[in-house]
Write a protein that holds these residues in place. Sequence first.
Motif, mmCIF file in Angstrom:
data_model
loop_
_atom_site.group_PDB
_atom_site.id
_atom_site.type_symbol
_atom_site.label_atom_id
_atom_site.label_comp_id
_atom_site.label_asym_id
_atom_site.label_seq_id
_atom_site.Cartn_x
_atom_site.Cartn_y
_atom_site.Cartn_z
ATOM 1 N N TYR A 5 -48.034 34.722 -64.632
ATOM 2 C CA TYR A 5 -47.453 34.263 -65.892
ATOM 3 C C TYR A 5 -47.923 32.824 -66.106
ATOM 4 C CZ TYR A 5 -44.264 38.288 -65.657
ATOM 5 O OH TYR A 5 -43.729 39.554 -65.599
ATOM 6 N N ILE A 6 -48.958 32.646 -66.936
ATOM 7 C CA ILE A 6 -49.598 31.346 -67.124
ATOM 8 C C ILE A 6 -49.292 30.830 -68.527
ATOM 9 C CG2 ILE A 6 -51.797 30.117 -67.171
ATOM 10 C CD1 ILE A 6 -52.875 32.181 -65.199
ATOM 11 N N ASP A 7 -48.733 29.632 -68.597
ATOM 12 C CA ASP A 7 -48.325 29.042 -69.871
ATOM 13 C C ASP A 7 -49.513 28.919 -70.821
ATOM 14 O OD1 ASP A 7 -47.576 26.806 -71.823
ATOM 15 O OD2 ASP A 7 -45.694 27.084 -70.738
ATOM 16 N N LYS A 8 -49.356 29.401 -72.058
ATOM 17 C CA LYS A 8 -50.448 29.348 -73.028
ATOM 18 C C LYS A 8 -50.805 27.915 -73.414
ATOM 19 C CE LYS A 8 -50.168 33.837 -75.355
ATOM 20 N NZ LYS A 8 -50.075 34.527 -76.661
ATOM 21 N N GLU A 9 -49.819 27.045 -73.451
ATOM 22 C CA GLU A 9 -50.064 25.681 -73.908
ATOM 23 C C GLU A 9 -50.524 24.758 -72.788
ATOM 24 O OE1 GLU A 9 -47.671 21.997 -76.114
ATOM 25 O OE2 GLU A 9 -46.754 23.984 -75.928
ATOM 26 N N THR A 10 -49.855 24.809 -71.637
ATOM 27 C CA THR A 10 -50.154 23.870 -70.553
ATOM 28 C C THR A 10 -50.942 24.492 -69.407
ATOM 29 O OG1 THR A 10 -48.130 24.373 -69.321
ATOM 30 C CG2 THR A 10 -47.988 22.686 -71.044
ATOM 31 N N ARG A 11 -50.996 25.827 -69.351
ATOM 32 C CA ARG A 11 -51.615 26.586 -68.262
ATOM 33 C C ARG A 11 -50.888 26.416 -66.933
ATOM 34 N NH1 ARG A 11 -56.139 29.296 -70.186
ATOM 35 N NH2 ARG A 11 -55.823 29.260 -72.427
ATOM 36 N N LEU B 262 -50.800 26.421 -60.020
ATOM 37 C CA LEU B 262 -49.863 25.509 -60.682
ATOM 38 C C LEU B 262 -50.595 24.487 -61.547
ATOM 39 C CD1 LEU B 262 -47.377 24.759 -57.806
ATOM 40 C CD2 LEU B 262 -46.899 26.007 -59.877
ATOM 41 N N ILE B 263 -50.020 24.194 -62.704
ATOM 42 C CA ILE B 263 -50.469 23.130 -63.604
ATOM 43 C C ILE B 263 -51.939 23.302 -63.991
ATOM 44 C CG2 ILE B 263 -50.455 20.649 -63.978
ATOM 45 C CD1 ILE B 263 -47.769 21.872 -63.486
ATOM 46 N N LEU B 264 -52.243 24.369 -64.719
ATOM 47 C CA LEU B 264 -53.619 24.660 -65.097
ATOM 48 C C LEU B 264 -53.797 24.473 -66.598
ATOM 49 C CD1 LEU B 264 -53.971 27.865 -62.944
ATOM 50 C CD2 LEU B 264 -54.607 25.552 -62.379
ATOM 51 N N LEU B 265 -54.880 23.813 -66.990
ATOM 52 C CA LEU B 265 -55.118 23.517 -68.396
ATOM 53 C C LEU B 265 -56.555 23.860 -68.775
ATOM 54 C CD1 LEU B 265 -53.484 20.034 -68.185
ATOM 55 C CD2 LEU B 265 -52.542 21.920 -69.478
ATOM 56 N N ILE B 266 -56.754 24.308 -70.036
ATOM 57 C CA ILE B 266 -58.107 24.603 -70.501
ATOM 58 C C ILE B 266 -58.118 24.720 -72.012
ATOM 59 C CG2 ILE B 266 -57.895 27.110 -70.406
ATOM 60 C CD1 ILE B 266 -60.765 27.191 -69.392
ATOM 61 N N THR B 267 -59.246 24.522 -72.637
ATOM 62 C CA THR B 267 -59.354 24.751 -74.070
ATOM 63 C C THR B 267 -59.451 26.234 -74.346
ATOM 64 O OG1 THR B 267 -61.740 24.540 -73.888
ATOM 65 C CG2 THR B 267 -60.527 22.555 -74.464
ATOM 66 N N ALA B 268 -59.166 26.632 -75.590
ATOM 67 C CA ALA B 268 -59.156 28.051 -75.926
ATOM 68 C C ALA B 268 -60.573 28.593 -75.999
ATOM 69 C CB ALA B 268 -58.454 28.263 -77.264
ATOM 70 N N GLY B 269 -60.714 29.914 -75.752
ATOM 71 C CA GLY B 269 -62.014 30.562 -75.842
ATOM 72 C C GLY B 269 -61.822 32.049 -75.946
ATOM 73 N N LEU B 270 -62.898 32.785 -76.205
ATOM 74 C CA LEU B 270 -62.816 34.222 -76.353
ATOM 75 C C LEU B 270 -63.844 34.896 -75.467
ATOM 76 C CD1 LEU B 270 -62.472 34.486 -80.223
ATOM 77 C CD2 LEU B 270 -60.666 34.761 -78.525
ATOM 78 N N CYS B 271 -63.415 35.998 -74.833
ATOM 79 C CA CYS B 271 -64.335 36.781 -74.024
ATOM 80 C C CYS B 271 -63.768 38.176 -73.913
ATOM 81 C CB CYS B 271 -64.505 36.170 -72.632
ATOM 82 S SG CYS B 271 -65.692 37.049 -71.608
ATOM 83 N N TYR C 205 -58.459 18.479 -67.062
ATOM 84 C CA TYR C 205 -57.060 18.868 -67.170
ATOM 85 C C TYR C 205 -56.382 19.073 -65.825
ATOM 86 C CZ TYR C 205 -58.010 19.611 -72.106
ATOM 87 O OH TYR C 205 -58.355 19.440 -73.425
ATOM 88 N N LEU C 206 -57.132 18.987 -64.742
ATOM 89 C CA LEU C 206 -56.517 19.147 -63.426
ATOM 90 C C LEU C 206 -55.581 17.977 -63.155
ATOM 91 C CD1 LEU C 206 -59.538 20.310 -61.282
ATOM 92 C CD2 LEU C 206 -57.759 21.700 -62.321
ATOM 93 N N LYS C 207 -54.423 18.267 -62.587
ATOM 94 C CA LYS C 207 -53.426 17.234 -62.349
ATOM 95 C C LYS C 207 -53.118 17.089 -60.870
ATOM 96 C CE LYS C 207 -50.983 17.387 -66.770
ATOM 97 N NZ LYS C 207 -49.657 17.527 -67.414
ATOM 98 N N THR C 208 -53.102 15.851 -60.425
ATOM 99 C CA THR C 208 -52.665 15.553 -59.069
ATOM 100 C C THR C 208 -51.142 15.546 -59.041
ATOM 101 O OG1 THR C 208 -54.628 14.268 -58.511
ATOM 102 C CG2 THR C 208 -52.611 13.777 -57.287
ATOM 103 N N GLY C 209 -50.553 16.173 -58.038
ATOM 104 C CA GLY C 209 -49.096 16.203 -57.950
ATOM 105 C C GLY C 209 -48.619 17.111 -56.842
ATOM 106 N N LYS C 210 -47.313 17.126 -56.652
ATOM 107 C CA LYS C 210 -46.686 17.961 -55.622
ATOM 108 C C LYS C 210 -45.697 18.899 -56.301
ATOM 109 C CE LYS C 210 -45.876 16.284 -51.587
ATOM 110 N NZ LYS C 210 -45.331 15.543 -50.418
#
Length: 442
Positions: free
Chosen positions: A226-232, A18-27, A44-49
């Motif tokens: 299913y991971i959000d492209k914008e917010t992860r 849940l709630i994963l964020l990262i900059t774009a990259g290629l591999c 980008y890690l978020k504290t929350g419930k």
Amino acid sequence: MIIHPFKYSRVPGIFFTLILLITAGLCNAQVALTPGKIPFETKYLKTGKYEMGCYIVDGGRETEISSFIIDINANKETMSIVTTLNLVGAGDPRIDTIISDGKTFTPLYRSSFNDKYELMLNYGKEVTGYHYDKQSRKKRVIKEPVNEAFFDGYCYPYLLGLLPLASGYSASMPVYDYRPENTVNLKKAIIEEVTSGMYTSSLTGAHKVWLVTVFEQATNDKYVYYIDKETRRLWKVDIFSNAGQHILMVDRETDFNPFKSTFDKVATMKLIKSGSAVISGQVYAKDNENEGMLSGIAVININKKQYARAGTSIVLIPYTDFFKEWIKLNEASRKKGRAVPLPKEAAECIKTTTVYDDKGHFEFVNLMPGDYLIFAEIGYVHTSRRTEVVGYTDTYVNGLYQGTSENTTVRSYVGNTSATVKKVVKIEKEGETVEVKLKKTL
């Protein structure tokens, strides 16, 4: 390592994405990922419930089997995740905890407590701890050397969204997952492919996502995240077990808040409980039997009132700025086929009563001065009168055709239907009784 909910010992690991964020990259080639060698974007890690629901899919039907509350606490030093698993129809919840290094995500500690067993692991140069089976009362002491870097099996799903995801990306991750029956506790989770897709939320609409397919060597199960492209953010997980079961997991979006107005539960609750005013009312419908252009207009107004039946529910909503915004949001969302749920604490401030006689009477008491929205859904008998053509008459004079006229009759049709009635009522001062009629001319 994660596994579908029927394998009770390792359910919560799946929810850590849940709630994963990262900059774009290629591999484009599969790479081996180990702690300390991946450029995780920890900022980008978020504290929350958060909460996810889990369903078994069988023949297109989804049946809920469990829900999970995930409490995430991330800082520069550590990342801790505490999950509470509530199985439908079960007793005590299961609580799992994982603590990892806040930068490298090297595992430090994990525990699991439930009605079947206890597990506690400490990670360092060795993996030490114990496993206690509550049914057999057998305790196993765990002491295992660490020969290579790895991630904890309950933590790695959380890290998927922190990777440089792109179409064609693939990688493998060594993960440690202790089970008493294992001969080897260290195996790989393989990211087989990443493709583009869409996820549609009933609350927030369509989202562009990465579909991340993971195969677990330890279980032979396949997962599609299913991971959000914008917010992860993780919206959904499809789990396909090697036994042929399909499990669906969905983010319940308990953090969803479209409101600009602030809700004050204490003040709102006082409006409906701490006053001395009364709203006394009557609810009924009046059927006009008209059709076509006259529909909805009581031309002569001679039909009898049809009172709401005794026991009919009447709802009162404090008409504050917050509830006005909620109603407006729902009117806009309804056009898109969606609805905005009312927060639990706000729903607790809605008051209900019932019609108490055969004349549609009801009342609300202990109200403070203010505006209130009252509404009800009532059933009634609708009589429809229609003029119908039943035949034709041809007219001839001296054998010459003069024209055709319609033969008509008026028929009545009776059916049961319902209508919603609502009205905003204002209480000016304490102690007053406001009379109101909720009526619908049909």
